[in-house]
Write an enzyme that holds these catalytic residues in place. Structure first.
Site, PDB file in Angstrom:
ATOM      1  N   GLU A 229       0.828  -1.208   0.000  1.00  0.00           N
ATOM      2  CA  GLU A 229       0.000   0.000   0.000  1.00  0.00           C
ATOM      3  C   GLU A 229       0.858   1.251   0.000  1.00  0.00           C
ATOM      4  OE1 GLU A 229      -3.525   2.025   2.766  1.00  0.00           O
ATOM      5  OE2 GLU A 229      -2.851  -0.023   3.167  1.00  0.00           O
ATOM      6  N   GLY A 258      -7.568   3.111   9.180  1.00  0.00           N
ATOM      7  CA  GLY A 258      -7.083   2.044  10.046  1.00  0.00           C
ATOM      8  C   GLY A 258      -5.581   1.974  10.185  1.00  0.00           C
ATOM      9  N   SER A 259      -4.852   2.497   9.210  1.00  0.00           N
ATOM     10  CA  SER A 259      -3.386   2.395   9.249  1.00  0.00           C
ATOM     11  C   SER A 259      -2.764   3.639   8.644  1.00  0.00           C
ATOM     12  CB  SER A 259      -2.917   1.142   8.499  1.00  0.00           C
ATOM     13  OG  SER A 259      -3.268   1.228   7.120  1.00  0.00           O
ATOM     14  N   THR A 260      -1.474   3.793   8.870  1.00  0.00           N
ATOM     15  CA  THR A 260      -0.717   4.883   8.275  1.00  0.00           C
ATOM     16  C   THR A 260       0.583   4.320   7.732  1.00  0.00           C
ATOM     17  OG1 THR A 260       0.157   7.119   8.616  1.00  0.00           O
ATOM     18  CG2 THR A 260       0.441   5.567  10.417  1.00  0.00           C
ATOM     19  N   GLN A 261       1.057   4.887   6.611  1.00  0.00           N
ATOM     20  CA  GLN A 261       2.257   4.391   5.957  1.00  0.00           C
ATOM     21  C   GLN A 261       3.265   5.515   5.749  1.00  0.00           C
ATOM     22  OE1 GLN A 261      -0.890   3.652   4.382  1.00  0.00           O
ATOM     23  NE2 GLN A 261      -0.922   1.775   5.586  1.00  0.00           N
TER      24      GLN A 261
END
Length: 508
Positions: A229, A258-261
């Site tokens: 992602e 829901g998430s961080t990149q």
């Protein structure tokens, strides 16, 4: 008598002349054209009615997304998808690269935690690498994960998106247009059993109800790995910026629900290098190989972080909170109350806002980053994860932040480029309850009044940059929803990889 006869002769001549004129008109204008003319008004009404029944689609225009400025187009965006289905062509060339079709469509569904979105891409292959001509983007809510135990309902929810694809891709190219669906953090958090049932139902519906071939085999409908992602988002941004050259790329910070990149290409001196591990990603793109640092933090997307920040005060005052049924929270406006569930048994708890301000809220937020967690491989950013220092390995290149970074700052009048310190000042104003600084921004005060989490959310995104990733206060960051007319995020990068691998309809 002679007068009457003359009149009769004149009438006969007029009748013959009129008949000759009608015959000439009939020969010049066939019956079919009369039918078209007479039916044009009613057909227009039907077309307008059909248009009203179709979903509203955000059309990105006929902007050429390519690092080569020589191929940029200034065509009217309202006409970019009007190419005849029977003979798709390009304004940029008439002969495709050998073995490639001139025009290639691609469909990518982003099944995120807060909603699903389809991207309909139109590329040309005037050269070896695909050139983006057009993008149609259309989102729906809620996301697949909201259906939990209703797998069929989740699959059917995508019908609205698929209708957009059917409308936008020429019919005779449907069988040559690959599609993939990539689910992100929302389904990851749902659990393996539920998420598998939903994805199986989605695959069955796409295979049986729609003509587009699913690319990628088993990976065509999947929960995407967090590292992919982030890397796909990095490809997207640098592709659109024309920065896909070694040592000149931009860093990417993506913040979903829901998430961080984080993904960037660090540079090291002759005596150091990136530590080995799963964070190291070797990307072959074009004729170059890039050594990227990447990490996806599951549970640190904005929606999940918000829950953790609210629960943090419950944990701090656990005994008293369970006895009284309420707890005070500095990140919420003064006297604001809301009831949340917490714990494995979904207990109820009332939060009461104190409006204490940015500093007090930051004191709670910084605890969720687990900066004191054991760092097995040094140096670490947060939650015990290794990260090359941005201050040392990424000094003079652009930092791009998007998704919720954009959604939170732009409605309050922030420019597209701002420093981390300026983000802190914005957060100070919001958390103090000030409205004067936002009176010049349309709808800003209304947005603040309608969103009691604004202080909490801004404090979190500032903390993510400053505390989590250790970006200096004076460092500038750029934010964008689109670059050169195309949506940022991972979908374009994933689509480029998909059509490169799939090559469903090759040309000999």
């Amino acid at each position: 008598m002679n007068t009457a006869k003359s009149r009769k002769t004149l009438l006969i001549k007029c009748a013959v002349g009129a008949s000759a004129i009608l015959l000439l008109l009939w020969l010049l204008f066939p019956n079919e054209r009369y039918q078209q003319l007479s039916g044009s008004q009613s057909n227009t009404g039907v077309a307008e009615q059909q248009q009203q029944q179709r979903p509203s689609v955000e059309h990105q225009g006929n902007t050429v997304m390519t690092p080569d400025p020589k191929t940029e187009s200034s065509a009217d965006p309202t006409t970019s998808s009007s190419t005849s289905p029977s003979s798709p062509d390009s304004e940029h060339c008439s002969t495709p690269h050998p073995g490639r079709p001139l025009i290639q469509y691609a469909l990518m569904i982003d099944a995120g935690s807060s909603g699903s979105r389809i991207h309909v891409y139109r590329f040309n292959f005037c050269r070896e690498q695909p050139e983006l001509e057009d993008e149609v983007f259309y989102p729906i809510e809620p996301g697949l994960s909201s259906y939990k135990d209703d797998a069929e309902g989740a699959a059917k929810s995508l019908d609205e998106l698929m209708q957009v694809a059917l409308d936008k891709v020429p019919a005779d190219l449907h069988h040559c247009t690959p599609i993939e669906l990539k689910a992100t953090a929302g389904l990851r958090l749902l659990g393996e059993s539920r998420s598998k049932k939903i994805l199986d139902a989605v695959r069955t519906r796409l295979e049986t109800q729609y003509p587009f071939p699913i690319a990628g085999g088993e990976n065509g409908i999947e929960i995407m790995d967090g590292k992919d992602e982030g890397v796909y988002a990095w490809i997207t941004v640098n592709y659109l910026l024309g920065s896909l050259k070694k040592g000149g790329s931009a860093a990417v910070f993506d913040l979903g629900g829901g998430s961080t990149q984080i993904v960037f290409e660090p540079t090291f001196d002759d005596e150091s290098a990136m530590a080995e591990g799963e964070h190291k990603y070797l990307l072959d793109y074009g004729e170059s190989q890039y050594t990227l640092y990447q990490h996806s933090y599951l549970g640190y997307g904005l929606n999940e972080a918000r829950k953790r920040i609210k629960n943090e005060m419950i944990e701090t005052w656990k005994d008293e909170a369970e006895r009284s049924g309420h707890v005070y929270h500095p990140c919420l406006p003064a006297n604001h109350t809301e009831t949340i569930t917490y714990g494995d048994d979904d207990k109820k708890m009332t939060l009461i806002g104190t409006g204490a301000g940015h500093a007090q809220c930051r004191g709670v937020v910084e605890r969720v980053f687990n900066k004191d967690k054991i760092c097995a491989l040094s140096p670490c950013a947060f939650d015990g994860m290794y990260q090359p220092p941005i201050t040392e390995t990424f000094t003079a290149r652009d930092l791009y932040v998007f998704s919720f970074f954009y959604d939170l700052t732009q409605p309050l009048g922030m420019p597209s480029e701002f420093s981390v310190q300026e983000l802190a000042e914005l957060t100070e104003s919001v958390c103090s309850g000030e409205t004067q600084p936002f009176k010049h921004v349309p709808d800003a005060i209304e947005a603040l009044m309608n969103k009691p989490d604004y202080c909490l959310d801004l404090t979190y995104i500032h903390g993510l940059l400053r505390i989590g990733y250790d970006v200096p206060p004076e460092r500038l960051v750029r934010t964008a929803k689109k670059i050169r007319g195309a949506e940022t995020g991972w979908c374009l990068g994933a689509s480029i990889a998909m059509i490169d691998e799939a090559q469903i309809c090759q040309v000999n």
